[in-house]
Every structure is written in C-alpha cells, then in structure tokens.
Design a protein around this motif. Structure first.
Motif, PDB file in Angstrom:
ATOM      1  N   SER B 168       0.816  -1.228   0.000  1.00  0.00           N
ATOM      2  CA  SER B 168       0.000   0.000   0.000  1.00  0.00           C
ATOM      3  C   SER B 168       0.844   1.271   0.000  1.00  0.00           C
ATOM      4  N   SER B 169       2.128   1.112   0.191  1.00  0.00           N
ATOM      5  CA  SER B 169       2.980   2.310   0.237  1.00  0.00           C
ATOM      6  C   SER B 169       3.162   2.905  -1.139  1.00  0.00           C
ATOM      7  N   TYR B 170       3.425   4.172  -1.163  1.00  0.00           N
ATOM      8  CA  TYR B 170       3.776   4.825  -2.425  1.00  0.00           C
ATOM      9  C   TYR B 170       4.579   6.059  -2.104  1.00  0.00           C
ATOM     10  N   ALA B 171       5.169   6.603  -3.116  1.00  0.00           N
ATOM     11  CA  ALA B 171       5.932   7.853  -2.982  1.00  0.00           C
ATOM     12  C   ALA B 171       6.038   8.490  -4.333  1.00  0.00           C
ATOM     13  N   LYS B 172       6.427   9.744  -4.336  1.00  0.00           N
ATOM     14  CA  LYS B 172       6.640  10.398  -5.624  1.00  0.00           C
ATOM     15  C   LYS B 172       7.991  11.077  -5.601  1.00  0.00           C
ATOM     16  N   ALA B 173       8.609  11.072  -6.764  1.00  0.00           N
ATOM     17  CA  ALA B 173       9.891  11.742  -6.878  1.00  0.00           C
ATOM     18  C   ALA B 173       9.755  12.833  -7.925  1.00  0.00           C
ATOM     19  N   TYR B 174      10.129  14.045  -7.555  1.00  0.00           N
ATOM     20  CA  TYR B 174      10.124  15.154  -8.501  1.00  0.00           C
ATOM     21  C   TYR B 174      11.565  15.489  -8.797  1.00  0.00           C
ATOM     22  N   TRP B 175      11.971  15.162 -10.027  1.00  0.00           N
ATOM     23  CA  TRP B 175      13.405  15.234 -10.346  1.00  0.00           C
ATOM     24  C   TRP B 175      13.670  16.377 -11.274  1.00  0.00           C
ATOM     25  N   ASN B 176      14.483  17.319 -10.823  1.00  0.00           N
ATOM     26  CA  ASN B 176      14.897  18.420 -11.675  1.00  0.00           C
ATOM     27  C   ASN B 176      16.314  18.143 -12.141  1.00  0.00           C
ATOM     28  N   LYS B 177      16.373  17.710 -13.428  1.00  0.00           N
ATOM     29  CA  LYS B 177      17.673  17.283 -13.941  1.00  0.00           C
ATOM     30  C   LYS B 177      18.624  18.459 -14.052  1.00  0.00           C
ATOM     31  N   GLU B 178      18.052  19.608 -14.400  1.00  0.00           N
ATOM     32  CA  GLU B 178      18.888  20.811 -14.587  1.00  0.00           C
ATOM     33  C   GLU B 178      19.623  21.166 -13.295  1.00  0.00           C
ATOM     34  N   GLU B 179      18.792  21.159 -12.248  1.00  0.00           N
ATOM     35  CA  GLU B 179      19.375  21.577 -10.969  1.00  0.00           C
ATOM     36  C   GLU B 179      19.967  20.422 -10.177  1.00  0.00           C
ATOM     37  N   LYS B 180      19.819  19.258 -10.740  1.00  0.00           N
ATOM     38  CA  LYS B 180      20.330  18.030 -10.126  1.00  0.00           C
ATOM     39  C   LYS B 180      19.765  17.837  -8.719  1.00  0.00           C
ATOM     40  N   LYS B 181      18.475  17.999  -8.691  1.00  0.00           N
ATOM     41  CA  LYS B 181      17.816  17.839  -7.390  1.00  0.00           C
ATOM     42  C   LYS B 181      16.626  16.928  -7.551  1.00  0.00           C
ATOM     43  N   VAL B 182      16.364  16.153  -6.505  1.00  0.00           N
ATOM     44  CA  VAL B 182      15.159  15.352  -6.528  1.00  0.00           C
ATOM     45  C   VAL B 182      14.403  15.571  -5.206  1.00  0.00           C
ATOM     46  N   PHE B 183      13.126  15.807  -5.356  1.00  0.00           N
ATOM     47  CA  PHE B 183      12.274  15.983  -4.168  1.00  0.00           C
ATOM     48  C   PHE B 183      11.470  14.721  -3.970  1.00  0.00           C
ATOM     49  N   GLY B 188       3.165   8.786   1.380  1.00  0.00           N
ATOM     50  CA  GLY B 188       2.529   7.466   1.378  1.00  0.00           C
ATOM     51  C   GLY B 188       3.352   6.377   2.050  1.00  0.00           C
ATOM     52  N   LEU B 189       4.376   6.738   2.761  1.00  0.00           N
ATOM     53  CA  LEU B 189       5.201   5.722   3.443  1.00  0.00           C
ATOM     54  C   LEU B 189       4.834   5.682   4.933  1.00  0.00           C
ATOM     55  N   PRO B 190       4.792   4.468   5.512  1.00  0.00           N
ATOM     56  CA  PRO B 190       4.555   4.408   6.963  1.00  0.00           C
ATOM     57  C   PRO B 190       5.753   4.948   7.734  1.00  0.00           C
ATOM     58  N   GLU B 191       5.519   5.323   8.981  1.00  0.00           N
ATOM     59  CA  GLU B 191       6.615   5.834   9.809  1.00  0.00           C
ATOM     60  C   GLU B 191       7.609   4.709  10.044  1.00  0.00           C
ATOM     61  N   PRO B 192       8.906   4.964   9.846  1.00  0.00           N
ATOM     62  CA  PRO B 192       9.895   3.900  10.065  1.00  0.00           C
ATOM     63  C   PRO B 192       9.993   3.540  11.550  1.00  0.00           C
ATOM     64  N   PRO B 193      10.170   2.241  11.892  1.00  0.00           N
ATOM     65  CA  PRO B 193      10.346   1.873  13.305  1.00  0.00           C
ATOM     66  C   PRO B 193      11.627   2.478  13.883  1.00  0.00           C
ATOM     67  N   ASP B 194      11.679   2.512  15.210  1.00  0.00           N
ATOM     68  CA  ASP B 194      12.866   3.090  15.878  1.00  0.00           C
ATOM     69  C   ASP B 194      14.136   2.412  15.423  1.00  0.00           C
ATOM     70  N   GLY B 195      15.146   3.193  15.192  1.00  0.00           N
ATOM     71  CA  GLY B 195      16.462   2.668  14.795  1.00  0.00           C
ATOM     72  C   GLY B 195      16.569   2.388  13.301  1.00  0.00           C
ATOM     73  N   PHE B 196      15.509   2.772  12.558  1.00  0.00           N
ATOM     74  CA  PHE B 196      15.557   2.576  11.119  1.00  0.00           C
ATOM     75  C   PHE B 196      15.286   3.872  10.397  1.00  0.00           C
ATOM     76  N   VAL B 197      15.690   3.909   9.138  1.00  0.00           N
ATOM     77  CA  VAL B 197      15.545   5.127   8.357  1.00  0.00           C
ATOM     78  C   VAL B 197      15.328   4.728   6.890  1.00  0.00           C
ATOM     79  N   TYR B 198      14.522   5.560   6.181  1.00  0.00           N
ATOM     80  CA  TYR B 198      14.376   5.283   4.749  1.00  0.00           C
ATOM     81  C   TYR B 198      15.583   5.829   4.017  1.00  0.00           C
ATOM     82  N   THR B 258       9.222   1.105  -1.918  1.00  0.00           N
ATOM     83  CA  THR B 258       8.636   1.600  -3.162  1.00  0.00           C
ATOM     84  C   THR B 258       9.699   1.660  -4.246  1.00  0.00           C
ATOM     85  N   LEU B 259       9.200   1.567  -5.462  1.00  0.00           N
ATOM     86  CA  LEU B 259      10.114   1.562  -6.609  1.00  0.00           C
ATOM     87  C   LEU B 259       9.386   2.136  -7.818  1.00  0.00           C
ATOM     88  N   GLY B 260      10.081   2.953  -8.639  1.00  0.00           N
ATOM     89  CA  GLY B 260       9.439   3.488  -9.823  1.00  0.00           C
ATOM     90  C   GLY B 260      10.495   3.847 -10.877  1.00  0.00           C
TER      91      GLY B 260
END
Lengths: 176, 265
Positions: B168-183, B188-198, B258-260
C-alpha cells in the motif's frame, strides 16, 4: 403641684414646669439681685441670665443638699456679685454711697420707683442696722460665718445667734 | 439635741442662706423629713427671705417667652426623643453604609482582579493565535515554494509504487535534472520503526546498479514529508528501502518499500 414635682420635671427639661418655677420665684430672684447691684436695669438683665442658668444647671440640684430657693439664690448671688466686681459696673456706680440694701430706698427716685418701697420699709423699719448688715452679708453677699464675723468685728459664735434673732424680727414684721 | 434646741440653734437660718457644710445640709434635710416642725421652721425662714427679696424686686422687664427663647430648645423633653432617635437611626445607616461600601469595594476589587486575569489569559491566547497565524503564513509560503518547485517545467514526476514488503505504500519523486535535485514526497510511506531510516536510491537498470542519494532523516517530525536530495546521476529508476539508522552502503532489497522507473524521454 408641689415644688418637688416641679423641680423634678424641670430637671427633666419640662419647659411648662420651668415656667411655673419662674412665676413662683422671678420676683424674688430679681429682688435679691437688685439688693446686690442696686440698679433696676442691670438687675433685670442679670435676672434673665440667672433663669437661663437655672434651666441649664437644673440637673445639678440635689434636694438633700439644700432648699431649691437656696440653690437658686446662690446662682443669683454669684451672678450679681460677678457684675458688681466688674470694671464697667464700678465705673458706673462710683457715686453710689449706699452700702446695704436699705440703700435702694435712698436711691434716686427714677431708679427706685418700681420697687415695693412701702413693703420694704415695713419689713426693715424696726430692724436695727446690725440686723440689716448681717442679713445682707450672709444672704446677699454669700459670706461665711467667719468672714461675716471679721467684717463686723464680732465673735464668730455671735454671727449665728444674731442672725437668728434678726430673721425672727423680720418674720415678725411680715406678720404685721 | 431636741427639736426645739435644733430650731433655735440658728443653724436653720444658715441652712436657708446656704452656709452650712455638705454634711450639715444632709443632717438638716434628714431632720426636716423626720420632724414636721423643723420643716415648718425652715419654710418660715425661707418665706421671710422670699418676702424681703420680693419687696426689693425692680419688676420683671420681660415675660417668660423672652427667657424661653434663650433656652436650649434641643434640651426640651418632647423634642429630645426625636432627634435622639434620628441620631441613632443615622448612626445605624452610617454604619450600614460604610459596611456596604467596604463589601462593595472588596467585590469590585475581586472583580477587577478577575478581569485582569481574564485580560492576561486573552492576551496569551492572542499571542498564541498570532503565532499560529505567523506559522500558517510561513507554512503557506513553504507550500507555495514547494508547489512552485514541483511545477517547474524541468521537473520529471516519477511515481514509486508499493512493493512486496508494503504494497500500500507509495511515494513520488520530482526530479529536476537541470538543478540536479530530486524531491521525494514520502507522504505514502509508513513511519519507520525506531532505529531505522528510509534510504533513497538512484538505480541504473542494466546492469542494476543502486547509488544512495540520501536518507529521509527525521521522517516522523517532518510535516510535509517532502525531502530535497541532490541527484547528479543519470537515474533510470528510484527506490526507497528501510535501512538501519545511518543508512547502508547497498540497499536491503528485502526491505524495498517503493520503486518506480523514470519514463524514457
């Protein structure tokens, strides 16, 4: 109404009772004052003041300590003597020679015409000069026996007996 | 001393003149009450003096009314009661009034205290509201910025769908190639459990080569869950895995949330 009742009511500030007391004693009080000041107008003026004083001080009178008239006479005498001792009075009366109350009989006619000179003459006619002296000193000058004895140069014991006999004579004269 | 001796002593004449001592006066008074003849004698003596003084009277200049007018009217019996009662009444009213005034003043004081407290509370609330407004304003600014950013024409939008671990998770990536940035919008991601990180990975597909582009740090406290990361890679896909705190060198594909894939342009 009895005198005691009137006095008590007067002490309770009953003006009606006070008016009756005034009717009873006004002539006597004014007469006593006149004997002392020997001046009609002054006597009348002081007489008024004395009755106002009697009203104001009535609650200080106590029947067990003396007759009501004795108390009234004392107030009148003090007021009259105060006047006689005042500077204004002395200046106005410096020519008056009469020492004792029979003197008011000899006062100028216009000053004596109102008094009952006939009655006074009747009362004092047979009184010796020493009687007039002692009555005046004891009743109207308020002197003590001792002071009167010194004034008259007689033994103190004589004052009482002479006064008694003089008053007895006066009482006899009244009956006449 | 019998009554005759008493009468002839001359003391009664002095009594009428008022020349006896207080003690003697009381004695005469008692005798007069006890013996009528003593009283009669006293009255006779007094009468003699009354007669004498009366004949010397200069006449009464004024009637009683003149004297009456000089008397202290307030001292009269009939009038005395009312003013006294009035005085009492006035006194009571006075006390009652001052008591009322005291109570009233106390009440007003309390009311004033209460009102002041209310004003303070209101002021605090005002401050809070102002702060909230300020925060909302800045949050709105941020949102506008964000919107501005993702609307940029150079942005590629990549949807990252849920994977086996969390379908059920999802996410979106907004990628600005010019500025070399991705948001990354990780809403749509659940909160990570303690001691973990996305951890976000840039992927090359042939051969599959993951490159870490950053961690979604402080996930729980980030309000809009949009994370800006630098991405200079020629990415063909993005994936997000759950990794132990601090991140990993290579992705744990068992925890791929998630993967896209980036649409080929």
């Amino acid at each position: 109404m009895k005198l005691e009742e009137l006095v008590t009511k007067c002490q309770n500030k009953d003006v009606v009772a006070f008016e009756k007391l005034y009717a009873m004693y006004a002539e006597n009080v004014c007469g006593a004052i006149n004997i002392i000041v020997k001046d009609k107008a002054i006597a009348q003026e002081i007489c008024q003041d004395v009755f106002v004083k009697i009203w104001n001080k009535s609650d200080t009178y106590d029947a067990s300590k003396g007759r009501f008239f004795t108390w009234v006479l004392n107030i009148a005498r003090n007021a009259a003597i105060d006047k006689v001792r005042s500077k204004a009075y002395k200046q106005g009366k410096k020519n008056l020679s009469a020492d004792y109350f029979v003197g008011i009989l000899e006062a100028p006619r216009d000053e004596s015409k109102d008094i009952d000179s006939k009655g006074l003459r009747r009362l004092v006619k047979s009184l010796k000069a020493k009687c007039i002296e002692i009555i005046e000193l004891l009743y109207f000058k308020g002197m003590t026996q001792k002071e009167a004895a010194e004034e008259l140069e007689i033994p103190i014991g004589t004052v009482k007996t002479r006064n008694r006999s003089c008053i007895s004579q006066l009482r006899e004269n009244i009956k006449l | 001393m019998n009554t005759t001796e008493y009468i002839t002593s001359g003391n009664l004449e002095l009594y009428v003149a008022g020349l006896l001592s207080e003690k003697e006066n009381l004695e005469v008074h008692a005798m007069a009450l006890k013996h009528p003849e003593v009283l009669r004698e006293i009255e006779s003596i007094e009468t003699a003096i009354l007669e004498l003084t009366k004949t010397a009277s200069p006449g009464l200049s004024q009637d009683f009314l003149t004297i009456r007018n000089r008397l202290d009217i307030r001292a009269e019996t009939k009038v005395i009661e009312l003013p006294k009662e009035q005085t009492n009444w006035l006194t009571y009213v006075g006390w009652a009034a001052s008591l009322l005034l005291a109570v009233g003043l106390y009440w007003m004081f309390t009311q004033n205290q209460e009102l002041q407290t209310q004003i303070e509370v209101a002021q605090e609330e005002n401050q809070k509201l102002e702060q909230q407004i300020a925060e909302s304003n800045s949050s709105l600014e941020q949102s506008k910025d964000l919107l501005q950013t993702i609307r940029d024409k150079n942005i590629d939008v990549i949807t990252l769908g849920g994977q086996a671990v969390s379908p059920s998770s999802y996410a979106k990536a907004y990628w600005n190639k010019e500025e070399k940035k991705v948001f990354i919008d990780a809403q749509g991601l659940p909160e990570p459990p303690d001691g973990f990180v996305y951890q976000v990975w840039s992927l090359k597909l042939t051969p599959l080569t993951p490159t870490s582009i950053g961690l979604l740090e402080d996930f729980a406290t980030d309000e809009n869950k949009v994370f800006a990361l630098n991405n200079a890679n020629a990415s063909e896909a993005f994936g997000i895995t759950l990794e132990p705190a601090g991140g990993s060198k290579s992705p744990n594909l068992e925890q791929l949330y998630t993967l896209g894939a980036v649409a080929s342009s």
